[in-house]
Write a protein that holds these residues in place. Sequence first.
Motif, short mmCIF file in Angstrom:
data_model
loop_
_atom_site.label_atom_id
_atom_site.label_comp_id
_atom_site.label_asym_id
_atom_site.label_seq_id
_atom_site.Cartn_x
_atom_site.Cartn_y
_atom_site.Cartn_z
N LEU A 45 1.02 -1.30 0.27
CA LEU A 45 -0.53 0.45 -0.27
C LEU A 45 0.88 1.14 -0.56
CD1 LEU A 45 -2.79 -0.91 2.52
CD2 LEU A 45 -3.25 -1.06 0.05
N PRO A 46 0.57 2.19 -0.69
CA PRO A 46 1.30 3.71 -0.93
C PRO A 46 1.23 4.37 0.20
CG PRO A 46 0.31 3.35 -3.44
CD PRO A 46 0.05 2.01 -2.37
N VAL A 47 -0.30 4.23 0.62
CA VAL A 47 -0.71 5.60 1.29
C VAL A 47 -1.33 5.01 2.31
CG1 VAL A 47 -0.81 7.24 0.39
CG2 VAL A 47 -2.29 5.57 -0.13
N ASN A 48 -2.19 4.79 3.84
CA ASN A 48 -2.68 4.15 4.53
C ASN A 48 -3.82 3.74 4.28
OD1 ASN A 48 -0.73 4.62 6.36
ND2 ASN A 48 -2.44 6.29 7.76
N SER A 49 -4.85 3.02 3.91
CA SER A 49 -6.36 2.94 2.85
C SER A 49 -7.14 1.73 3.91
CB SER A 49 -5.95 1.72 2.20
OG SER A 49 -4.56 2.28 1.18
N TYR A 50 -8.21 1.84 3.41
CA TYR A 50 -8.84 0.57 4.44
C TYR A 50 -9.55 -0.31 3.12
CZ TYR A 50 -13.51 -1.31 6.31
OH TYR A 50 -14.22 -2.33 6.30
N MET A 71 -4.97 -0.49 7.40
CA MET A 71 -3.75 -0.29 7.05
C MET A 71 -2.93 0.67 6.75
SD MET A 71 -4.46 -3.67 5.45
CE MET A 71 -2.95 -4.62 6.70
N ASN A 72 -1.78 0.92 7.95
CA ASN A 72 -0.96 1.60 7.11
C ASN A 72 -0.20 1.13 6.16
OD1 ASN A 72 -1.18 3.24 9.40
ND2 ASN A 72 0.24 1.46 10.54
N ALA A 73 0.46 2.10 5.17
CA ALA A 73 1.05 2.39 4.47
C ALA A 73 2.27 0.96 4.51
CB ALA A 73 1.73 3.06 3.50
N GLY A 74 2.25 0.51 3.89
CA GLY A 74 3.54 -0.50 4.17
C GLY A 74 3.16 -1.71 3.13
N ALA A 75 4.25 -2.84 3.23
CA ALA A 75 4.04 -4.37 2.68
C ALA A 75 3.23 -5.17 3.53
CB ALA A 75 5.59 -4.57 2.55
N LEU A 94 -8.41 -8.08 -3.35
CA LEU A 94 -7.77 -6.57 -3.07
C LEU A 94 -8.15 -5.51 -3.45
CD1 LEU A 94 -5.87 -5.48 -0.26
CD2 LEU A 94 -4.46 -4.96 -2.89
N GLN A 95 -9.22 -4.86 -2.35
CA GLN A 95 -9.71 -3.40 -2.57
C GLN A 95 -9.09 -2.82 -1.62
OE1 GLN A 95 -14.01 -4.84 -2.88
NE2 GLN A 95 -14.35 -3.68 -4.77
N ALA A 96 -8.59 -1.42 -2.37
CA ALA A 96 -7.84 -0.65 -1.06
C ALA A 96 -8.43 0.42 -2.26
CB ALA A 96 -6.72 -0.50 -1.36
N GLY A 97 -9.76 1.18 -1.19
CA GLY A 97 -9.81 2.40 -2.32
C GLY A 97 -10.51 2.56 -3.15
N GLN A 98 -10.12 3.62 -4.32
CA GLN A 98 -10.45 3.03 -5.37
C GLN A 98 -10.16 2.12 -6.65
OE1 GLN A 98 -13.66 5.11 -7.01
NE2 GLN A 98 -13.03 5.63 -4.02
N PHE A 99 -8.75 1.33 -5.70
CA PHE A 99 -8.48 0.16 -6.39
C PHE A 99 -8.71 -0.89 -6.00
CE2 PHE A 99 -4.46 -2.76 -5.79
CZ PHE A 99 -4.48 -2.58 -7.54
N THR A 100 -8.93 -1.88 -7.23
CA THR A 100 -9.19 -3.20 -7.29
C THR A 100 -8.23 -4.24 -8.17
OG1 THR A 100 -11.65 -3.04 -6.64
CG2 THR A 100 -11.49 -4.64 -7.13
#
Length: 109
Positions: A45-50, A71-75, A94-100
């Motif tokens: 994750l490049p940024v903190n994300s749900y 979750m925090n940014a990172g691996a 994986l869904q994180a923000g607008q990313f799937t």
Amino acid sequence: GAIVKFSDSITSVDDRPQAPIPQSLSLHQNYPNPFNPSTVISFQLPVNSYVTLKVFDVNGREVARLIEGAMNAGAHAALFDASRLPSGVYFYQLQAGQFTQTRKALFVK
């Protein structure tokens, strides 16, 4: 499926620098693949994300929800244990923000 919560608490402190924050969001191929009965799914994750990380069978039914929450940014990595499921092809998403992003995993008993 069970929801697994991962702790963000620090368990040790050392002098090594923190791993750099990834520049882009990525979902990696599970390892091992094929697997029996469990496999590790990792992502960055490049940024903190749900984040939600779900596993589906070939008919599109959700069979496991591995992560759901902020979750925090990172691996990060999650363990998928398919011991109660039949052999076959599964898809993890994986869904994180607008990313799937979705990838395929093969479970062979």
